[in-house]
Design an enzyme around this catalytic site. Sequence first.
Site, PDB file in Angstrom:
ATOM      1  N   GLY A   1      -5.670  29.052  -9.360  1.00  0.00           N
ATOM      2  CA  GLY A   1      -5.368  28.531 -10.688  1.00  0.00           C
ATOM      3  C   GLY A   1      -6.053  29.351 -11.758  1.00  0.00           C
ATOM      4  O   GLY A   1      -6.961  30.135 -11.463  1.00  0.00           O
TER       5      GLY A   1
ATOM      6  N   TYR B   1      -9.151  29.790  -6.694  1.00  0.00           N
ATOM      7  CA  TYR B   1      -9.842  28.686  -7.375  1.00  0.00           C
ATOM      8  C   TYR B   1     -10.226  27.615  -6.364  1.00  0.00           C
ATOM      9  O   TYR B   1     -11.330  27.043  -6.422  1.00  0.00           O
ATOM     10  CB  TYR B   1      -8.962  28.079  -8.466  1.00  0.00           C
TER      11      TYR B   1
ATOM     12  N   GLY C   1      30.609  22.352  -7.753  1.00  0.00           N
ATOM     13  CA  GLY C   1      31.267  23.466  -7.083  1.00  0.00           C
ATOM     14  C   GLY C   1      30.281  24.444  -6.479  1.00  0.00           C
ATOM     15  O   GLY C   1      30.667  25.355  -5.752  1.00  0.00           O
TER      16      GLY C   1
ATOM     17  N   VAL D   1      26.495  25.478  -4.409  1.00  0.00           N
ATOM     18  CA  VAL D   1      25.948  25.210  -3.084  1.00  0.00           C
ATOM     19  C   VAL D   1      25.176  23.889  -3.055  1.00  0.00           C
ATOM     20  O   VAL D   1      25.348  23.072  -2.144  1.00  0.00           O
ATOM     21  CB  VAL D   1      25.017  26.368  -2.640  1.00  0.00           C
ATOM     22  N   ASP D   2      24.325  23.659  -4.046  1.00  0.00           N
ATOM     23  CA  ASP D   2      23.425  22.505  -4.006  1.00  0.00           C
ATOM     24  C   ASP D   2      24.184  21.184  -3.968  1.00  0.00           C
ATOM     25  O   ASP D   2      23.943  20.340  -3.098  1.00  0.00           O
ATOM     26  CB  ASP D   2      22.484  22.524  -5.219  1.00  0.00           C
TER      27      ASP D   2
ATOM     28  N   SER E   1      27.309  20.702  -3.302  1.00  0.00           N
ATOM     29  CA  SER E   1      28.217  20.646  -2.150  1.00  0.00           C
ATOM     30  C   SER E   1      27.474  20.220  -0.892  1.00  0.00           C
ATOM     31  O   SER E   1      27.960  19.385  -0.108  1.00  0.00           O
ATOM     32  CB  SER E   1      28.875  22.013  -1.931  1.00  0.00           C
TER      33      SER E   1
END
Length: 509
Positions: free
Chosen positions: A52, A80, A222, A224-225, A227
């Site tokens: 971080g 960190y 339409g 990928v996700d 679908s």
Amino acid sequence: MAEKIIILDFGSQYTQLIARRVRELNVYCEIYPYHKEILLDEETKGIILSGGPSSVRDKDAPFIDLSQFIDKVPILGICYGAQFIAQQYGCEVLPSKIREYGRAHLTDTDSNNPLLKDITNGAQVWMSHSDSVKSVGENIALIAKTDTIPVAAYQIKEKNIFGIQFHPEVVHSECGLQLLHNFVISICNCQADWKPSSFVEDAIQKIKEEVGDEKVILGLSGGVDSSVAGLLIHKAIGKQLTCIFVDNGLLRLNEFEEVLEAYQGLGLNVVGIDAKDKFYEALKGLEDPEAKRKAIGRVFVEVFDEESTKIEGAKWLAQGTIYPDIIESVSVKGPSATIKSHHNVGGLPDYMKLKLLEPLTTLFKDEVRKVGKELNLPQNILGRHPFPGPGLGIRILGEVTAEKVALLQQADHYFIKGLKDHGLYDNVWQAGVMLLPVKSVGVMGDERTYESVVALRAVSSLDGMTADWIDFPHHFLAEVSNTIINSVKGINRVVYDISSKPPATIEWE
């Protein structure tokens, strides 16, 4: 449930890479803000504390109570995280006399230590820090140094608690994956059996339990996700799912008709809605990218709310939200910096009575594709480039109008067609055209023109978190430019974007 590693994020730019590397080991993992309350269960096999930007010496430095994990699960602190653990065990953390950014090499490596098994002296690692642990105390075993810092890696004696100053998740740390393997597989005893098929089984069962006999509507794009989300939910609840594909007027050329046709034969119940005018009206006069995204998201919700009332018994709204969407929409107080809002992240307005169903929120894009392949999603959908939820609305810089959309659709069509014709499409993660809010002088024949400028954008990536621009052959770029200028009336100049992410996002807005 799958075994998992939990990563607590202190704001490192590399946190997502840690998750990716752990999943490459076929072990499931999740990222949480460092201050989130973590309830350890039988599936949690280890904790990783990320790096971080803060210094442990700061008054308001990020803090967690390590006692909730000690002697319960192994702990690995990175950068960190390593400095924080060392400080809690009484070590002094001071500004480095020589700050290390970039390549370094391990020395005095204790290869008998379980964390450094099969890692030898001279192994290249990647450093990025301005503070260092000055020295170790009696209760800490030093297990590696570098030429410039005295403590590159350590272990708390008689405990499975480790700290490393370098970043094993980046490819420049040549021994990084081996080190993570040592921690995750050997020390945490994970079975390395997480794979797409196991995700599918777990997700289907979870959807069945969560939804019961209630009906679900899904916003298909339409891509990928959505679908994959649609197929996954369909396998779980069948005809209880209704998919809605909205023409928001911001799709690619002929995409509405082509996508509806592509879903035929998948068994999904798909309804197409023409809502172009509603979106154009909401975008009228808006130029700020965030304002446009929020307007598009609002109208999407309104359309789905209206359509849901036509489906008797609909109780759920499903979306294809994936992990990078979630990560990029979390506040720096949470702690990752907010880059942009996503219209499918953050819940639903109070007036909308549907519950939210998002089965893919733990997956990166390439993992979604693997799940899609497991579900036998057709290649013409599975291989599609990612396309942003707000569509061409965030590829038109400035106000969005129907006329600008028509212009951009044509330019984009010729670019994507060129990629496919030259066999380049499948080698590109994402490509598109941006319509810029400027005009330029040109000469066409004997006439002076003053027309629009477009920018081509094409990148390679694994998950969209980082991306490099594609170095296309010049003759290809010349051909595409020539085709767009000759074929699209209103465009007389084409430029190519050679910016990588970071610092430039993949989309321009």
